[in-house]
Design an enzyme around this catalytic site. Structure first.
Site: not given
Ligand code: CMP
Length: 139
Positions: A10, A50, A58, A86, A92, A103, A113, A116, A127
């Site tokens: 990312k 997404y 968010f 994972r 996450t 992470r 983070n 993905h 995907e």
């Molecule tokens: P990802 O695995 O890319 O899938 C969805 C993404 O949403 C997740 O990783 C986070 O980076 C993002 N995400 C999840 N929860 C939040 C949050 N509370 N605020 C901002 N981003 C979020």
């Protein structure tokens, strides 16, 4: 079984020049990069990728973040690749991520983070197809 999964390095990570460091953690974890490209996501790509999160509070922030800097999209192959990836990524939320995970090591926050990874084999296939043609994947 041997599977393929989809990964994104990312914007927070590409900005800090962590593409190689993160790819090494994926490789050291037993996964093989069978496709990789650096792209700057369009709004259409970020919103489309997404789409399942579009009702989340968010969502706007997530789309803006994913467009903020280049990302590296990858297809990873290996034994139980979806679950393996994972494990290597960690939770996450970096505050909940186990020691030694990507992470834990690199993520800045739950939003920024660093990586993905697909959450199921079914989503991995969807995907991968979102970003790659079959001839771009070399196993
Ligand atoms: P990802 O695995 O890319 O899938 C969805 C993404 O949403 C997740 O990783 C986070 O980076 C993002 N995400 C999840 N929860 C939040 C949050 N509370 N605020 C901002 N981003 C979020």
């Amino acid at each position: 079984a041997i599977q393929r999964t989809f990964s994104i390095i990312k914007p927070d990570a590409t900005k800090r020049n962590l593409t190689g460091a993160i790819t090494k953690m994926l490789e050291d974890g037993g996964l093989r990069v069978v496709a990789s490209k650096r792209i700057h996501m369009t709004k259409e790509q970020a919103e489309g990728f997404y789409a399942v999160h579009k009702e989340r509070p968010f969502f706007g922030e997530l789309v803006e973040f994913m467009m903020s800097e280049p990302v590296v999209v990858q297809v990873l192959e290996g034994e139980d690749a979806v679950a393996r990836n994972r494990e290597i990524m960690g939770a996450t939320n970096p505050e909940e991520a186990a020691p030694g995970t990507i992470r834990k090591e690199y993520a800045l926050s739950i939003g920024e983070n660093s990586v993905h990874g697909s959450d199921s084999l079914e989503n991995a296939e969807i995907e991968i197809k979102f970003f790659f043609n079959d001839d771009e994947i070399v196993g």
